[in-house]
Scaffold this active site. Structure first.
Site, PDB file in Angstrom:
ATOM      1  CG  HIS A  41       5.054 -13.995  -6.666  1.00  0.00           C
ATOM      2  ND1 HIS A  41       5.778 -14.587  -5.683  1.00  0.00           N
ATOM      3  CD2 HIS A  41       5.787 -13.344  -7.904  1.00  0.00           C
ATOM      4  CE1 HIS A  41       7.066 -14.594  -6.207  1.00  0.00           C
ATOM      5  NE2 HIS A  41       6.881 -14.101  -7.329  1.00  0.00           N
ATOM      6  N   GLY A 151       5.070  -5.989 -10.368  1.00  0.00           N
ATOM      7  CA  GLY A 151       5.385  -5.240  -9.186  1.00  0.00           C
ATOM      8  C   GLY A 151       6.426  -4.103  -9.105  1.00  0.00           C
TER       9      GLY A 151
HETATM   10  P1  AMP Z   1       9.622 -12.869 -10.012  1.00  0.00           P
HETATM   11  O1  AMP Z   1       8.758 -13.996  -9.609  1.00  0.00           O
HETATM   12  O2  AMP Z   1      10.625 -12.451  -8.846  1.00  0.00           O
HETATM   13  O3  AMP Z   1      10.158 -12.794 -11.312  1.00  0.00           O
HETATM   14  O4  AMP Z   1       8.350 -11.557  -9.742  1.00  0.00           O
HETATM   15  C1  AMP Z   1       7.345 -12.009 -10.524  1.00  0.00           C
HETATM   16  C2  AMP Z   1       6.420 -10.452 -10.259  1.00  0.00           C
HETATM   17  O5  AMP Z   1       6.360 -10.228  -8.998  1.00  0.00           O
HETATM   18  C3  AMP Z   1       7.191  -9.208 -10.593  1.00  0.00           C
HETATM   19  O6  AMP Z   1       6.336  -8.155 -11.273  1.00  0.00           O
HETATM   20  C4  AMP Z   1       7.836  -8.715  -9.525  1.00  0.00           C
HETATM   21  O7  AMP Z   1       7.758  -7.284  -9.594  1.00  0.00           O
HETATM   22  C5  AMP Z   1       6.482  -8.970  -8.476  1.00  0.00           C
HETATM   23  N1  AMP Z   1       6.887  -8.920  -7.022  1.00  0.00           N
HETATM   24  C6  AMP Z   1       8.338  -9.695  -6.612  1.00  0.00           C
HETATM   25  N2  AMP Z   1       8.229  -9.440  -5.185  1.00  0.00           N
HETATM   26  C7  AMP Z   1       7.094  -8.301  -4.856  1.00  0.00           C
HETATM   27  C8  AMP Z   1       6.909  -7.674  -3.862  1.00  0.00           C
HETATM   28  N3  AMP Z   1       7.422  -8.019  -2.592  1.00  0.00           N
HETATM   29  N4  AMP Z   1       5.713  -6.737  -3.951  1.00  0.00           N
HETATM   30  C9  AMP Z   1       5.022  -6.684  -5.032  1.00  0.00           C
HETATM   31  N5  AMP Z   1       5.155  -7.394  -6.159  1.00  0.00           N
HETATM   32  C10 AMP Z   1       6.576  -8.223  -6.148  1.00  0.00           C
END
Ligand code: AMP
Length: 287
Positions: A41, A151
Site C-alpha cells: 500500500h 497495485g
Molecule cells: P487492498 O487493501 O487489499 O484492497 O489493496 C489496496 C490496494 O493496494 C490495491 O490497489 C492493491 O492492488 C494494492 N496492493 C495490495 N498489495 C500490494 C502489493 N503487494 N504490491 C503492490 N500493491 C499492492
C-alpha cells in the site's frame, strides 16, 4: 516526527476539502485501500507523491465485495497503526468512513462490473467485482482526485477499474503500480497475517511457481498447456489448493494458446483457509 495525517470520517467533508485544494491548483492522488496497511500500500502512496501535491488514502473494508462466508468480519482493522505508517508521508489525508456513510440507508444502486470481471476471480467470487466497482466509483465521487493508484498485485481488479472508468467516462487517470514482495518472493498482502509459519512456507510456492514459469517462457518457446499443468502439479505438491492457473493476454485476460507477446501468469490458491492471489507479467525472448 512527521505530523499524523488529517483524518476525515465524513466523505462529503472530504470532497469539499479536495475541491478546495484543487481550486488552489493542487494535483490530488487517490489510493483506495481496505487498511491493514503494508509496504505494498505504501508504495502506492509513494508513487502518488511523485506526481501529486496531496495524496488521499481511503481505508474502508467494503462489505459488498465479500460474499457470505468470506473474511469480512475477521478482516484486520488496524486504523491507529495505519495512521502511524502514513505519517512518514506528508501531506496525506485519510478517509475512514463508517459503512452507513458509503452505503446510505436504503441505497440499492450498484455498478455492474464490466465483462472482464466474469472470468478468473469472477468465477470463484461471482459477486466480488460488482462490489469492488460499486465502492470504487463511490470513492471516485467523494474523492474526485486527478489520479488513482492501484497495485498490479490485483491484476484483474485494475483491469476492471480501467474498463469501468473508460465505459462510464469517469474523469480520473488510473495508474498501475508494481507488486511489492517480501525478500523471499511472497507477494505482500493484508491476508498474509492469517498464515501460520508453516502455511507461510507453503505459500512461498506460489511466487516460486510463477518465477519458474517466467524463466521457462523467457528461455524460449513453451507448450502453454503443459506449463500450466506443471504449475498446477507443483502448487498441489507443495500443499496449496490451487483454484486457477492461467497464462493470459494482459489486456483481455483470456488464456493464450501460444506465447508471442507479453503475457500475464495468474494464480489463485488456498493455503489452509487463506485464499491468496499472485501474478507475473512475462515476455517471450523475441518480443
Ligand atoms: P487492498 O487493501 O487489499 O484492497 O489493496 C489496496 C490496494 O493496494 C490495491 O490497489 C492493491 O492492488 C494494492 N496492493 C495490495 N498489495 C500490494 C502489493 N503487494 N504490491 C503492490 N500493491 C499492492
Amino acid at each position: 516526527m512527521s505530523p499524523t495525517p488529517r483524518v476525515f470520517h465524513d466523505p462529503i467533508q472530504l470532497r469539499t476539502a479536495i475541491r478546495q485544494a484543487q481550486a488552489e491548483g493542487q494535483r490530488v492522488g487517490l489510493v483506495p485501500t481496505m487498511g491493514a496497511l503494508h509496504e505494498g500500500h505504501l508504495s502506492l502512496v509513494a508513487e502518488s507523491q511523485k506526481s501529486c501535491d496531496l495524496t488521499v488514502v481511503t481505508i474502508f473494508v467494503n462489505p459488498t465485495q465479500f460474499a457470505p462466508g468470506e473474511d469480512f468480519e475477521k478482516y484486520p482493522r488496524t486504523l491507529d497503526t495505519d495512521l502511524e505508517l502514513l505519517s512518514r508521508f506528508d501531506p496525506v489525508w485519510v478517509l475512514a468512513p463508517e459503512v452507513a456513510a458509503m452505503y446510505p440507508p436504503g441505497s440499492t444502486s450498484v455498478v455492474q462490473a464490466p465483462e472482464i470481471a466474469r472470468q478468473l476471480e469472477g468465477e470463484f467470487r461471482p459477486t466480488h467485482f460488482d462490489g469492488v466497482a460499486t465502492i470504487v466509483l463511490k470513492l471516485f465521487q467523494v474523492a474526485p482526485a486527478d489520479a488513482a493508484y492501484f497495485g498490479q498485485k490485483d491484476f484483474q481488479q485494475v483491469r476492471v477499474i480501467e474498463e469501468m472508468v473508460r465505459d462510464l467516462l469517469v474523469p480520473i487517470e488510473i495508474v498501475r503500480c508494481p507488486i511489492v514482495r517480501e525478500e523471499d518472493g511472497l507477494a505482500i498482502s493484508s491476508r498474509n497475517r492469517y498464515l501460520s509459519a508453516a502455511e507461510r512456507q507453503i505459500a512461498l510456492s506460489i511466487s516460486q511457481t510463477l518465477k519458474a514459469a517466467q524463466a521457462q517462457i523467457e528461455a524460449g518457446p513453451v507448450d502453454v498447456h503443459a506449463l500450466c499443468s506443471e504449475m498446477l502439479a507443483h502448487l498441489k505438491a507443495s500443499g496449496t489448493a490451487p483454484e486457477y492457473v492461467t497464462i493470459a493476454d494482459p489486456q483481455t485476460l483470456k488464456s493464450v494458446e501460444t506465447i508471442t507477446a507479453e503475457v500475464v501468469i495468474l494464480v489463485a490458491a488456498k493455503v489452509g483457509a487463506t485464499r491468496l492471489i499472485d501474478n507475473m507479467l512475462v515476455s517471450p525472448p523475441s518480443s
